[in-house]
Structures are given as C-alpha cells and as structure tokens.
Write a protein that holds these residues in place. Structure first.
Motif, PDB file in Angstrom:
ATOM      1  N   UNK A 133     -10.645  -0.754  15.813  1.00 49.47           N
ATOM      2  CA  UNK A 133     -10.283  -2.173  15.914  1.00 49.47           C
ATOM      3  C   UNK A 133     -11.471  -3.088  15.630  1.00 49.47           C
ATOM      4  N   UNK A 134     -12.665  -2.787  16.155  1.00 51.17           N
ATOM      5  CA  UNK A 134     -13.830  -3.606  15.817  1.00 51.17           C
ATOM      6  C   UNK A 134     -14.167  -3.598  14.325  1.00 51.17           C
ATOM      7  N   UNK A 135     -13.838  -2.506  13.634  1.00 51.22           N
ATOM      8  CA  UNK A 135     -14.077  -2.474  12.186  1.00 51.22           C
ATOM      9  C   UNK A 135     -13.199  -3.514  11.499  1.00 51.22           C
ATOM     10  N   UNK A 136     -11.921  -3.538  11.869  1.00 50.69           N
ATOM     11  CA  UNK A 136     -10.993  -4.520  11.290  1.00 50.69           C
ATOM     12  C   UNK A 136     -11.456  -5.939  11.604  1.00 50.69           C
ATOM     13  N   UNK A 137     -11.848  -6.168  12.864  1.00 51.78           N
ATOM     14  CA  UNK A 137     -12.325  -7.492  13.275  1.00 51.78           C
ATOM     15  C   UNK A 137     -13.553  -7.905  12.460  1.00 51.78           C
ATOM     16  N   UNK A 138     -14.479  -6.973  12.259  1.00 52.48           N
ATOM     17  CA  UNK A 138     -15.693  -7.262  11.492  1.00 52.48           C
ATOM     18  C   UNK A 138     -15.367  -7.590  10.041  1.00 52.48           C
ATOM     19  N   UNK A 139     -14.391  -6.921   9.488  1.00 50.60           N
ATOM     20  CA  UNK A 139     -14.003  -7.191   8.106  1.00 50.60           C
ATOM     21  C   UNK A 139     -13.341  -8.559   7.989  1.00 50.60           C
ATOM     22  N   UNK A 140     -12.472  -8.876   8.931  1.00 49.22           N
ATOM     23  CA  UNK A 140     -11.800 -10.180   8.896  1.00 49.22           C
ATOM     24  C   UNK A 140     -12.801 -11.321   9.104  1.00 49.22           C
ATOM     25  N   UNK A 141     -13.883 -11.017   9.815  1.00 47.03           N
ATOM     26  CA  UNK A 141     -14.917 -12.026  10.059  1.00 47.03           C
ATOM     27  C   UNK A 141     -15.986 -12.057   8.983  1.00 47.03           C
ATOM     28  N   UNK A 142     -15.870 -11.185   7.988  1.00 40.37           N
ATOM     29  CA  UNK A 142     -16.834 -11.194   6.895  1.00 40.37           C
ATOM     30  C   UNK A 142     -18.134 -10.476   7.188  1.00 40.37           C
ATOM     31  N   UNK A 143     -18.198  -9.742   8.288  1.00 41.90           N
ATOM     32  CA  UNK A 143     -19.427  -9.024   8.641  1.00 41.90           C
ATOM     33  C   UNK A 143     -19.671  -7.881   7.665  1.00 41.90           C
ATOM     34  N   UNK A 144     -18.616  -7.159   7.331  1.00 36.73           N
ATOM     35  CA  UNK A 144     -18.672  -6.119   6.298  1.00 36.73           C
ATOM     36  C   UNK A 144     -17.484  -6.316   5.360  1.00 36.73           C
TER      37      UNK A 144
ATOM     38  N   UNK B 230      -9.619   4.064   2.867  1.00 36.10           N
ATOM     39  CA  UNK B 230     -10.731   3.192   2.466  1.00 36.10           C
ATOM     40  C   UNK B 230     -10.160   1.809   2.192  1.00 36.10           C
ATOM     41  N   UNK B 231     -10.692   0.806   2.877  1.00 34.81           N
ATOM     42  CA  UNK B 231     -10.163  -0.550   2.761  1.00 34.81           C
ATOM     43  C   UNK B 231     -11.272  -1.531   2.427  1.00 34.81           C
ATOM     44  N   UNK B 232     -10.860  -2.723   1.986  1.00 31.66           N
ATOM     45  CA  UNK B 232     -11.816  -3.785   1.654  1.00 31.66           C
ATOM     46  C   UNK B 232     -11.203  -5.137   1.990  1.00 31.66           C
ATOM     47  N   UNK B 233     -12.054  -6.136   2.099  1.00 32.78           N
ATOM     48  CA  UNK B 233     -11.556  -7.486   2.347  1.00 32.78           C
ATOM     49  C   UNK B 233     -10.818  -7.995   1.108  1.00 32.78           C
TER      50      UNK B 233
ATOM     51  N   UNK C 228      -4.698   2.823  12.584  1.00 34.64           N
ATOM     52  CA  UNK C 228      -5.394   1.554  12.810  1.00 34.64           C
ATOM     53  C   UNK C 228      -5.297   0.626  11.609  1.00 34.64           C
ATOM     54  N   UNK C 229      -5.203   1.203  10.417  1.00 35.88           N
ATOM     55  CA  UNK C 229      -5.226   0.378   9.219  1.00 35.88           C
ATOM     56  C   UNK C 229      -3.885  -0.132   8.753  1.00 35.88           C
ATOM     57  N   UNK C 230      -2.806   0.470   9.240  1.00 34.63           N
ATOM     58  CA  UNK C 230      -1.477   0.136   8.717  1.00 34.63           C
ATOM     59  C   UNK C 230      -1.136  -1.337   8.842  1.00 34.63           C
ATOM     60  N   UNK C 231      -1.266  -1.876  10.035  1.00 32.14           N
ATOM     61  CA  UNK C 231      -0.850  -3.258  10.271  1.00 32.14           C
ATOM     62  C   UNK C 231      -1.652  -4.245   9.430  1.00 32.14           C
ATOM     63  N   UNK C 232      -2.988  -4.106   9.427  1.00 35.20           N
ATOM     64  CA  UNK C 232      -3.844  -5.055   8.704  1.00 35.20           C
ATOM     65  C   UNK C 232      -3.589  -5.014   7.203  1.00 35.20           C
ATOM     66  N   UNK C 233      -3.323  -3.823   6.672  1.00 33.71           N
ATOM     67  CA  UNK C 233      -3.067  -3.711   5.232  1.00 33.71           C
ATOM     68  C   UNK C 233      -1.684  -4.252   4.887  1.00 33.71           C
ATOM     69  N   UNK C 234      -0.695  -3.883   5.658  1.00 34.95           N
ATOM     70  CA  UNK C 234       0.677  -4.292   5.338  1.00 34.95           C
ATOM     71  C   UNK C 234       0.896  -5.787   5.506  1.00 34.95           C
ATOM     72  N   UNK C 235       0.093  -6.416   6.350  1.00 31.21           N
ATOM     73  CA  UNK C 235       0.200  -7.870   6.512  1.00 31.21           C
ATOM     74  C   UNK C 235      -0.690  -8.612   5.521  1.00 31.21           C
ATOM     75  N   UNK C 236      -1.421  -7.884   4.690  1.00 29.03           N
ATOM     76  CA  UNK C 236      -2.229  -8.508   3.649  1.00 29.03           C
ATOM     77  C   UNK C 236      -3.570  -9.034   4.107  1.00 29.03           C
ATOM     78  N   UNK C 237      -3.990  -8.682   5.316  1.00 27.63           N
ATOM     79  CA  UNK C 237      -5.278  -9.175   5.803  1.00 27.63           C
ATOM     80  C   UNK C 237      -6.447  -8.465   5.124  1.00 27.63           C
ATOM     81  N   UNK C 238      -6.248  -7.180   4.827  1.00 27.08           N
ATOM     82  CA  UNK C 238      -7.222  -6.412   4.067  1.00 27.08           C
ATOM     83  C   UNK C 238      -6.442  -5.588   3.039  1.00 27.08           C
ATOM     84  N   UNK C 239      -7.144  -4.976   2.094  1.00 27.73           N
ATOM     85  CA  UNK C 239      -6.442  -4.216   1.063  1.00 27.73           C
ATOM     86  C   UNK C 239      -6.917  -2.766   1.038  1.00 27.73           C
ATOM     87  N   UNK C 240      -6.006  -1.873   0.662  1.00 28.38           N
ATOM     88  CA  UNK C 240      -6.300  -0.451   0.597  1.00 28.38           C
ATOM     89  C   UNK C 240      -6.773  -0.084  -0.809  1.00 28.38           C
TER      90      UNK C 240
END
Length: 322
Positions: free
Chosen positions: A189-200, A129-132, A209-221
């Motif tokens: 991948x579209x979920x991550x894109x939507x989160x980075x774009x503020x859609x959700x 479960x992740x969030x912006x 799928x979530x490892x890279x975005x979380x570890x780079x700090x783009x989203x949080x776990x």
C-alpha cells in the motif's frame, strides 16, 4: 518363557504397521492447525480462511487458522518445519518463504526442501510492474529505453528488501543491462501511495494490491514479472515482451517432513476438491489469486528448481538479509 517372549515380540512387530494404518484411516479425528505467514485481516489471511473453511468441510474437521507473521513468512514456516508430522499441524506458504528465503538468508533455520512435505499448490499470485500515468512508457520495451537514456538509475518501489518485487526488478536489470535504484517501502500500500504522490514513478506490486489502482486508472500496468492473470488478461509477461524469465509465484500448502503418505493423500484430495468449488474460485479471484492445483510431489520438484534460480539471481545482485 523364551518362546512366549518371542511370540509377544513377533505379535508387536506385526500389529505395529496395522495400528499405524488404522490411525491414518481415522485421520482426521480432531481439529487441524493451519499456520499462516500473514497478519490477521490481510489478503493472505482472508485467502487462508476461505481455504481452511472449504478444506475443513471436506475433511469433516475444522482447520483453525493461526497467524504468525514476520520475516517474510520465515517465522511461520520455521514453526511448521519443527512441528510433529501427524497431519494436525499444516501451513500455507508463499514462494517467498519457501524458495526465495534460502536465496537471501544465510542462516535460515529450516531447509524448505528437506524439512517440509509439500501437499499441493493452491494458487498463483503474479507480480505486476506498474508506473505512474505520466511515466513515458507503456510496456517493458519502452521502459528499458527510458532507463537506458537516463543519466541516473531508474528508481522503483517495492514492499521491501528481498521481496518478490525486488527480485523481479533485479531480473530486469540483469537481463537488459539497465541501471535501477531500489526504494523499499513497508508494504505494498505504501508503494501505491508513493507512486500517486510522485515519490517514485515505477513500482512492483502483488496482483491483489495492484488491481484496484490499475483498474481505476490511477497507475498503469506495464508487464507481469511472472505468469499472466485473469485480472489483467491483456498485460503481457516479461517473457512475452522479450525478457527471458518465467517463474511461478503463489501459494502452496505444506506440512512437516515425514508426514505419512495416506495423510498427505487425504489432504491433497481435500485441497483439489475445494479448488473446484466455484464459490471458492470466485473469492480467490477477488483477492488476485488464480486457483492453480498441482500435486505436492510435482510442486516439490518445482520448488527445488526454483530455489536454485533465485539463488543465482540473489548472488548476481548481492541480495543478502543476514
């Protein structure tokens, strides 16, 4: 003549089991088809080819990967269930196609409990479960508080209706009483894109799928819906954060029902040995899959129990796909 006929029949009855035994002893003597419920090039396909290579080496016959993606893996598992149970057609399946599918498909063309032989569990792949970054919660308790204070249902993204992520969200709603609004996307991948774009602001992802975005700090776990993972050792599970839910999610190897026990044992032993190889476990970790060997007989019991758990969740949430 009657005596000769009787002796001939007796000889046939005696030698038939021996012929079967010899056939099992000779297994495998030709390439084995490995049906995979994912498209070529994806994480599941890469994992399948890693496992196929190593299991094939131990069986001294190649495992030829056959991709058959679509319908959350049910097309591939249906194909496997209809195959001849001779050990030359086996498959990889996720819990989506073998325990979730009976919960959401009323006309599923196979019964994963009756129509499959479970060879072994091969790996665990948790749902996260992740969030912006700007979402005002850093754990499950805080997310529940935010959702309860909101006038509108909290929107969340997953990779589709009836997906594991969808179920993880419904479990959270049922256990805590919060209101959620599902926004399905065509893939993780579209979920991550939507989160980075503020859609959700909130989403569920498989760990790969979530490892890279979380570890780079783009989203949080915020939490693991299922088991903990070495990828995020500090991210607590639902159960650890007060939501009573603890289900296995991952990959297992299957064959059609009726596979002779000697062949099952050979395949199980080859999988067990492959999962002990450090090179294999390292590559699996890169894909977000934790090696997790469990014998087929034990995993079959888990699958039967899990089908009932997911069915209850689906009924309460009214999740139906046909």
């Amino acid at each position: 003549m009657k005596t000769f006929a009787a002796l001939t029949m007796l000889a046939a009855l005696v030698t038939a089991p021996l012929s079967t035994a010899h056939a099992d002893d000779a297994y495998p003597n030709k390439p084995i088809r490995l049906i995979v419920p994912t498209a070529p090039g994806g994480g599941g396909d890469v994992f399948a080819r890693i496992l196929a290579d190593q299991v094939g080496r131990r069986l001294k016959q190649p495992l030829v990967v056959e991709n058959n993606a679509g319908a959350a893996g049910t097309i591939a598992i249906g194909q496997l269930a209809r195959a001849t149970p001779d050990g030359y057609t086996i498959g990889l399946g996720t819990m989506t196609s073998t325990t979730l599918a009976p919960a959401v498909y009323r006309n599923l063309p196979y019964d994963p409990i009756k129509d499959l032989t479970t060879i072994a569990r091969v790996g665990t792949s948790p749902i996260i479960l992740v969030a912006t970054k700007d979402f005002p919660a850093n754990n499950l308790k805080e997310l529940v508080e935010v959702a309860k204070k909101s006038a509108a249902p909290l929107q969340f993204g997953t990779w589709g209706l009836g997906s594991t992520g969808h179920f993880c969200a419904e479990v959270l709603a049922q256990k805590t009483g919060i209101k959620l609004d599902h926004i399905p996307f065509k893939g993780t991948s579209p979920v991550v894109t939507a989160m980075l774009g503020g859609v959700v602001k909130v989403g569920f992802l498989d760990i790969g799928s979530g490892t890279s975005a979380v570890k780079t700090g783009k989203i949080k776990a915020l939490a693991m819906c299922t088991r903990r993972t070495a990828n995020f050792p500090n991210v607590a599970t639902y159960k650890e954060q007060g939501v009573d839910f603890d289900q296995w999610t991952g990959w297992a190897m299957f064959a059609p029902a009726g596979l002779p026990r000697p062949i099952v044992d050979k395949l199980t032993a080859a999988v067990r040995d492959a999962l002990k190889d450090p090179a294999v476990t390292s590559k699996m970790a890169d894909l977000g899959i934790t090696p997790d060997f469990v014998t087929g007989s034990e995993q079959a019991k888990v699958n039967a129990q899990d089908v009932q758990v997911w069915k209850r969740i689906a009924q309460d949430a009214d999740i139906k796909l046909d």
